[in-house]
Design a protein around this motif. Structure first.
Motif, PDB file in Angstrom:
ATOM      1  N   ASP A 164      45.214  -0.145  10.355  1.00 32.03           N
ATOM      2  CA  ASP A 164      46.231   0.475  11.209  1.00 32.03           C
ATOM      3  C   ASP A 164      47.023   1.514  10.413  1.00 32.03           C
ATOM      4  OD1 ASP A 164      47.150   0.382  13.933  1.00 32.03           O
ATOM      5  OD2 ASP A 164      49.073  -0.305  13.138  1.00 32.03           O
TER       6      ASP A 164
ATOM      7  N   ASP B 272      47.031   6.031  10.527  1.00 32.80           N
ATOM      8  CA  ASP B 272      48.168   6.953  10.467  1.00 32.80           C
ATOM      9  C   ASP B 272      48.041   7.898   9.274  1.00 32.80           C
ATOM     10  OD1 ASP B 272      49.342   5.858  12.720  1.00 32.80           O
ATOM     11  OD2 ASP B 272      50.558   4.425  11.575  1.00 32.80           O
TER      12      ASP B 272
ATOM     13  N   ASP C 282      41.237  -1.940  17.584  1.00 33.78           N
ATOM     14  CA  ASP C 282      42.648  -1.781  17.947  1.00 33.78           C
ATOM     15  C   ASP C 282      43.213  -0.446  17.495  1.00 33.78           C
ATOM     16  OD1 ASP C 282      42.640  -4.241  19.152  1.00 33.78           O
ATOM     17  OD2 ASP C 282      43.517  -5.305  17.445  1.00 33.78           O
ATOM     18  N   VAL C 283      42.924  -0.061  16.256  1.00 34.60           N
ATOM     19  CA  VAL C 283      43.480   1.202  15.761  1.00 34.60           C
ATOM     20  C   VAL C 283      42.823   2.382  16.463  1.00 34.60           C
ATOM     21  CG1 VAL C 283      41.892   1.296  13.786  1.00 34.60           C
ATOM     22  CG2 VAL C 283      44.040   2.561  13.707  1.00 34.60           C
TER      23      VAL C 283
ATOM     24  N   ARG D 178      41.796   2.404  19.562  1.00 34.00           N
ATOM     25  CA  ARG D 178      42.424   2.438  20.892  1.00 34.00           C
ATOM     26  C   ARG D 178      43.786   3.131  20.808  1.00 34.00           C
ATOM     27  NH1 ARG D 178      42.665  -2.626  21.514  1.00 34.00           N
ATOM     28  NH2 ARG D 178      40.479  -2.817  22.149  1.00 34.00           N
ATOM     29  N   ARG D 179      44.549   2.796  19.788  1.00 30.82           N
ATOM     30  CA  ARG D 179      45.877   3.405  19.625  1.00 30.82           C
ATOM     31  C   ARG D 179      45.764   4.908  19.347  1.00 30.82           C
ATOM     32  NH1 ARG D 179      49.208   4.411  15.453  1.00 30.82           N
ATOM     33  NH2 ARG D 179      47.897   3.361  13.903  1.00 30.82           N
TER      34      ARG D 179
ATOM     35  N   THR E  27      44.904   6.895  22.481  1.00 33.05           N
ATOM     36  CA  THR E  27      46.100   7.102  23.303  1.00 33.05           C
ATOM     37  C   THR E  27      46.969   8.205  22.711  1.00 33.05           C
ATOM     38  OG1 THR E  27      46.081   4.771  23.977  1.00 33.05           O
ATOM     39  CG2 THR E  27      48.159   5.979  24.232  1.00 33.05           C
ATOM     40  N   ARG E  28      47.106   8.208  21.407  1.00 30.67           N
ATOM     41  CA  ARG E  28      47.933   9.209  20.723  1.00 30.67           C
ATOM     42  C   ARG E  28      47.423  10.623  20.982  1.00 30.67           C
ATOM     43  NH1 ARG E  28      49.773   8.601  14.433  1.00 30.67           N
ATOM     44  NH2 ARG E  28      50.876  10.585  14.184  1.00 30.67           N
TER      45      ARG E  28
END
Length: 405
Positions: free
Chosen positions: A82, A86, A167-168, A170-171, A174-175
């Motif tokens: 995660d 970033d 999960d990351v 998917r995030r 969205t971003r």
């Protein structure tokens, strides 16, 4: 053109990209290498821009090892991924026209590159594309398996990787307001991938897509101004060529390892240069010299044999030096490379770390030193891998993808 190389992991996951980056830079490109801060000096010392990726691979390995259950270990790694996602976003946002990504962060890098609307290329240090010809690195070797089983195993490895990244990814989708993509853990067949190892070591499988290449090795960039420590020079001059023993970025919790190495060196009747590494090796003996990180391209050619964990980078360095090896694999792709060294005739059978004893290590060392066939084969193979221009092949592909860059 501005090129960003993204990699994560140990020193062996970073060093080859310094050489690749320098070659791209010499061709007129602006090159940055995104890696953990632990390797900032390594990157900047080669003349490349360093961009920070979060996390410390040493702490990650220790935390996963200390996790009380597989579920807890998975959570530790998920948190790392995660933060890594970033970090990749920030590294790309700092400015780039083309992203090159190692295998580990590839699912993140491909998605982020798509989010920024820039092309990307895979730059892998180990085979990362399914094939019928051999099992994927990291897959337990059950002996002879069918081509169909090899292909199924590789697809399962990619699926497991995808589940860890789910999960990351998917995030990040969205971003960037990107649509969901089925099977995004595996690259599409038309996504270009370069593998930084020699076809003399792993021939390119016939069933790989035409966009998947085996280029030859990418050697670490030389360290300008580096000089060997005086005590190392004195040790080398004081007797016959020693053997090298080191397990790189491995952090084995084997307190017995110090005694095993010391006893094996004495039993084999050899002198040894022992690299402490992340395992903090510290065997004691009159014929043992302890060292820290040293350029393998300088050290290995001066050794009679090399004992190592069979990481991709260390394996390549040993092959380049033309010296026999004693592979002691621990995890991930290391059993693959260890098996390959034996198959190539430059090493005896691998000695998995949990099974390592002073007797087996000493016997393997004596075999390397007493059987001329190992050194003869290593010398022959070294000539082939040194003659290849791996970075040149990547540069050619970069030019094709962005000829106006």
């Amino acid at each position: 053109m501005r090129i960003l190389i993204v990699t994560a992991g140990s020193r062996g996951d970073v060093a080859p990209f310094t050489g690749l980056g320098v070659r791209l830079q010499q061709a007129g490109h602006e090159v940055a290498l995104a890696a953990h801060d632990r390797f900032a000096e390594l990157v900047r010392g080669s003349g490349l821009e360093h961009r920070t990726l979060p996390g410390d691979p040493v702490e990650l390995v220790r935390a996963r090892t200390a996790a009380p259950s597989p579920e807890d270990a998975r959570s530790v790694f998920a948190e790392f991924l995660d933060e890594l996602g970033d970090g990749v976003v920030a590294a790309v946002a700092a400015g780039t026209d083309l992203l090159l990504t190692a295998f580990g962060p590839a699912p993140l890098s491909r998605l982020v590159a798509g989010g920024f609307g820039i092309p990307s290329i895979g730059v892998y240090l180990a085979p990362g594309v399914p094939t019928r010809e051999f099992p994927p690195p990291g897959w337990p070797e059950p002996g002879q398996v069918s081509p169909a089983d090899n292909l199924a195993a590789a697809r399962e490895v990619l699926a497991r990787t995808g589940s860890l990244h789910a999960d990351v990814l998917r995030r990040l989708r969205t971003r960037f307001d990107l649509p969901a993509a089925a099977g995004e853990q595996a690259p599409p067949d038309d996504w270009p991938i370069c593998h930084g190892f020699s076809p003399a070591v792993v021939p390119r499988p016939a069933d790989w897509p035409v966009t998947t290449h085996v280029t030859g090795y990418w050697w670490p960039a030389p360290s300008p101004g580096w000089r060997p420590p005086a005590r190392l020079v004195d040790f080398l001059q004081a007797g016959p060529p020693p053997v090298f023993v080191g397990f790189g970025s491995m952090t084995p919790s084997h307190g017995r390892l110090h005694a095993v190495v010391a006893a094996a060196v004495e039993r084999a009747g050899v002198r040894a240069v022992v690299q402490s590494g992340w395992a903090e090796l510290g065997p004691v003996g009159d014929d043992i010299l302890l060292v820290g990180d040293l350029p393998h391209e300088w050290l290995f050619p001066r050794m009679a044999a090399v004992v190592h964990h069979a990481g991709a980078g260390t394996t390549g360095a040993g092959l380049r030096a033309g010296v026999p090896a004693v592979p002691v694999p621990v995890l991930v792709d290391q059993p693959f490379w260890a098996s390959r060294l034996h198959l190539l005739g430059v090493a005896p059978r691998p000695l998995p770390l949990p099974e390592l004893t002073a007797e087996t290590l000493a016997d393997a060392l004596r075999s390397c030193l007493d059987r001329a066939t190992y050194r003869d084969r290593a010398t022959e193979l070294a000539r082939r891998v040194r003659a290849e221009d791996g970075p040149g092949a990547v540069l050619s592909l970069v030019t094709q993808i962005a000829p106006g860059g």
